[in-house]
Design an enzyme around this catalytic site. Structure first.
Site, PDB file in Angstrom:
ATOM      1  N   HIS A 264       1.004  -1.019   0.069  1.00 32.83           N
ATOM      2  CA  HIS A 264       0.161   0.041   0.015  1.00 32.83           C
ATOM      3  C   HIS A 264       0.969   1.440  -0.003  1.00 32.83           C
ATOM      4  O   HIS A 264       2.020   0.964   0.229  1.00 32.83           O
ATOM      5  CB  HIS A 264      -1.004   0.097   1.194  1.00 32.83           C
TER       6      HIS A 264
ATOM      7  N   HIS B  73       1.169   3.965   1.813  1.00 32.44           N
ATOM      8  CA  HIS B  73       1.688   4.498   3.196  1.00 32.44           C
ATOM      9  C   HIS B  73       3.131   4.499   3.071  1.00 32.44           C
ATOM     10  O   HIS B  73       3.953   3.641   2.815  1.00 32.44           O
ATOM     11  CB  HIS B  73       1.286   4.104   4.359  1.00 32.44           C
TER      12      HIS B  73
ATOM     13  N   ASP C 199       5.615   4.606   4.936  1.00 29.15           N
ATOM     14  CA  ASP C 199       6.677   3.649   5.602  1.00 29.15           C
ATOM     15  C   ASP C 199       6.898   2.372   4.807  1.00 29.15           C
ATOM     16  O   ASP C 199       7.887   1.561   4.851  1.00 29.15           O
ATOM     17  CB  ASP C 199       6.411   3.229   7.135  1.00 29.15           C
ATOM     18  N   HIS C 200       5.991   2.058   3.652  1.00 20.86           N
ATOM     19  CA  HIS C 200       6.201   0.884   2.978  1.00 20.86           C
ATOM     20  C   HIS C 200       6.713   1.054   1.656  1.00 20.86           C
ATOM     21  O   HIS C 200       7.028   0.167   0.963  1.00 20.86           O
ATOM     22  CB  HIS C 200       4.796   0.187   2.945  1.00 20.86           C
TER      23      HIS C 200
ATOM     24  N   HIS D 148      -7.398  -1.827   5.559  1.00 21.11           N
ATOM     25  CA  HIS D 148      -6.675  -1.007   6.043  1.00 21.11           C
ATOM     26  C   HIS D 148      -7.341   0.242   5.660  1.00 21.11           C
ATOM     27  O   HIS D 148      -8.280   0.619   5.098  1.00 21.11           O
ATOM     28  CB  HIS D 148      -5.360  -0.896   5.595  1.00 21.11           C
TER      29      HIS D 148
ATOM     30  N   ASP E 290      -0.146  -4.226   5.599  1.00 17.84           N
ATOM     31  CA  ASP E 290      -0.962  -3.878   6.717  1.00 17.84           C
ATOM     32  C   ASP E 290      -2.519  -4.167   6.562  1.00 17.84           C
ATOM     33  O   ASP E 290      -2.884  -3.781   5.733  1.00 17.84           O
ATOM     34  CB  ASP E 290      -0.498  -2.255   6.933  1.00 17.84           C
TER      35      ASP E 290
ATOM     36  N   HIS F   7       6.315  -6.017  11.488  1.00 16.09           N
ATOM     37  CA  HIS F   7       5.341  -4.687  11.635  1.00 16.09           C
ATOM     38  C   HIS F   7       5.094  -4.770  13.133  1.00 16.09           C
ATOM     39  O   HIS F   7       3.932  -4.420  13.513  1.00 16.09           O
ATOM     40  CB  HIS F   7       4.130  -4.760  10.568  1.00 16.09           C
TER      41      HIS F   7
HETATM   42 ZN   LIG Z   1       2.835   0.122   8.083  1.00  6.64          ZN
END
Ligand SMILES: [Zn+2]
Length: 292
Positions: A66, A68, A70-71, A140, A207, A260
């Protein structure tokens, strides 16, 4: 000899710690060819690859769960390093709405190689000769997909059947190459003298909150599942999974790696204590490498 090797590059969440960096998992699949695959590419993935002694130039496929930050934010650095190293080979990036978002993100970069963006939808997102990758929608705060790497099943010659039909070494070679052979006027098919060895499966959740459909998706796989919270009391939102959720999946998957992990858990020993009674549940750690 076929082999699947997983290296956890980052097992943390949005804010990394010294011990748990941003999410990224490397999968090396060795079969007739060598494949180097990345699931998510958080910040610092390229340095984690170096620490793990994985050649970042070898990566040909990146699956982003996804969008976001951090990914995926590590894509900038990783692709730039590839450009500096003179990469010419195409790279495939699979992600939700990749065709729209990918070029937009990379518009200030002049990469000397082609980036092939593939929109992730539920079902098969990559179908190669030796493995495929399937996607399943998670739940998510933004669109998230879990990915399943699936090695092709293999036919192995059955020694008893071969002996019975009096096939020699040359016959076996031919039947393996051509799929069938004519012997004494009779056709023998490869399936008649072989058995199926199922391919290995590796699932990466991205996530998501716990979803019942993951039980089927992760069946008989090595499952890498997010486990942001180790207690329901710590749960800040309903879009992540808890240990209680993920423990349920151990009944379906062959092995479960928890990743995670929230930075609120500073004692890894405490976390390990909580799972010590579950043989097929393991706490993932940065730079840990496992054979599947
Ligand atoms: Zn995450």
């Amino acid at each position: 000899m076929r082999s699947v090797e997983i290296t956890f590059l980052g097992t943390g969440t949005t804010i990394p710690t010294i011990k748990r960096r941003h999410p990224a998992v490397h999968l090396r699949y060795h079969s007739r060819n060598d494949y180097s695959i990345l699931f998510d590419c958080g910040e610092g993935t390229q340095t984690q690859l170096q620490k793990a002694r994985i050649n970042f130039m070898s990566i040909d496929y990146i699956f982003i769960s996804h969008w976001h930050a951090d990914h995926w934010i590590g894509l900038f650095g990783l692709l730039t390093s590839m450009a500096f190293e003179g990469r010419k080979k195409e790279i495939t990036i699979v992600a939700p709405k990749a065709k729209k978002i990918g070029p937009e993100l990379l518009k200030f970069f002049h990469l000397p190689f082609k980036t092939k963006f593939v929109d992730c939808l539920e079902g098969t997102v990559f179908d190669g000769d030796e493995f495929s990758v399937e996607a399943m929608k998670g739940k998510h705060t933004t669109e998230n997909f879990a990915y399943r790497f699936q090695e092709r099943e293999k036919l192995k010659l059955d020694k008893k059947k071969i002996k019975k039909l009096k096939l020699n070494w040359k016959d076996c070679r031919e039947i393996k190459d051509k799929g069938k052979i004519k012997k004494d006027g009779k056709t023998i098919n490869l399936r008649d003298v072989s058995y199926t060895v199922p391919g290995k499966k590796v699932v990466y959740s991205g996530d998501t909150q716990y979803l019942k459909k993951m039980e089927k998706f992760a069946k008989d796989s090595v499952l890498i599942h997010e486990c942001t919270y180790f207690s329901r009391d710590d749960l800040k939102d309903k879009y992540h999974s808890t240990l209680e959720d993920v423990l349920n999946l151990r009944k379906f998957a062959k092995k479960v790696y928890l990743t995670h992990i929230s930075r609120k858990y500073t004692s890894q020993k405490e976390l390990e204590k909580k799972i010590k009674d579950y043989k097929n549940v393991v706490l993932a750690k940065d730079l840990k490498r496992v054979k599947v």
